[in-house]
Write a protein that holds these residues in place. Sequence first.
Motif, short mmCIF file in Angstrom:
data_model
loop_
_atom_site.label_atom_id
_atom_site.label_comp_id
_atom_site.label_asym_id
_atom_site.label_seq_id
_atom_site.Cartn_x
_atom_site.Cartn_y
_atom_site.Cartn_z
N ALA A 55 5.75 -30.38 -14.15
CA ALA A 55 6.10 -30.52 -15.57
C ALA A 55 7.46 -29.95 -16.03
N MET A 56 7.77 -28.72 -15.36
CA MET A 56 9.09 -28.16 -15.78
C MET A 56 9.99 -28.91 -15.38
N LEU A 57 10.07 -29.62 -14.20
CA LEU A 57 11.09 -30.52 -13.36
C LEU A 57 11.18 -31.68 -14.56
N GLN A 58 10.19 -32.24 -15.02
CA GLN A 58 10.16 -33.45 -15.55
C GLN A 58 10.82 -33.25 -17.13
N ILE A 59 10.42 -32.23 -17.69
CA ILE A 59 11.03 -31.77 -18.96
C ILE A 59 12.52 -31.26 -18.74
N GLY A 60 12.99 -30.76 -17.87
CA GLY A 60 14.25 -30.38 -18.02
C GLY A 60 15.06 -31.71 -17.60
N ARG A 61 14.75 -32.65 -16.65
CA ARG A 61 15.18 -33.91 -16.53
C ARG A 61 15.39 -34.74 -17.82
N GLN A 62 14.33 -34.80 -18.69
CA GLN A 62 14.22 -35.35 -19.89
C GLN A 62 15.35 -34.80 -21.00
N LEU A 63 15.53 -33.37 -20.95
CA LEU A 63 16.22 -32.58 -21.82
C LEU A 63 18.00 -33.07 -21.30
N ALA A 64 18.09 -33.02 -20.02
CA ALA A 64 19.43 -33.41 -19.54
C ALA A 64 19.93 -34.43 -19.82
N VAL A 65 18.87 -35.74 -19.77
CA VAL A 65 19.05 -37.12 -20.19
C VAL A 65 19.45 -37.19 -21.70
N ARG A 66 18.74 -36.39 -22.59
CA ARG A 66 18.87 -36.34 -23.82
C ARG A 66 20.39 -35.78 -24.25
N VAL A 67 20.58 -34.65 -23.70
CA VAL A 67 22.02 -33.97 -23.87
C VAL A 67 22.98 -34.75 -23.52
N THR A 68 22.88 -35.41 -22.22
CA THR A 68 23.83 -36.39 -21.86
C THR A 68 24.08 -37.43 -23.04
N ALA A 69 23.28 -38.08 -23.39
CA ALA A 69 23.48 -39.03 -24.34
C ALA A 69 23.62 -38.49 -25.68
#
Length: 72
Positions: free
Chosen positions: A53-67
């Motif tokens: 879950a932490m991996l997925q949440i971190g991945r989603q946050l990174a995508v959001r920040v990049t966008a």
Amino acid sequence: MIYYFLLQELGAVAASGSTYITPVVALLIGWAAGEKVGMLELAAVVLILASIAMLQIGRQLAVRVTAQSGDV
């Protein structure tokens, strides 16, 4: 083949995270076959699922920040 599909569709983080599910599935199969599952095993399952879950949440946050940084 499933690993390569995940790698292509979801990326390296999600694909590597999927390999952590194997022990959980093995534990469930053992439990269904009649093996006893103790508190240590349950704690390990919770730790594994929380890590995924932490991996997925971190991945989603990174995508959001990049966008968002691309929108500026």
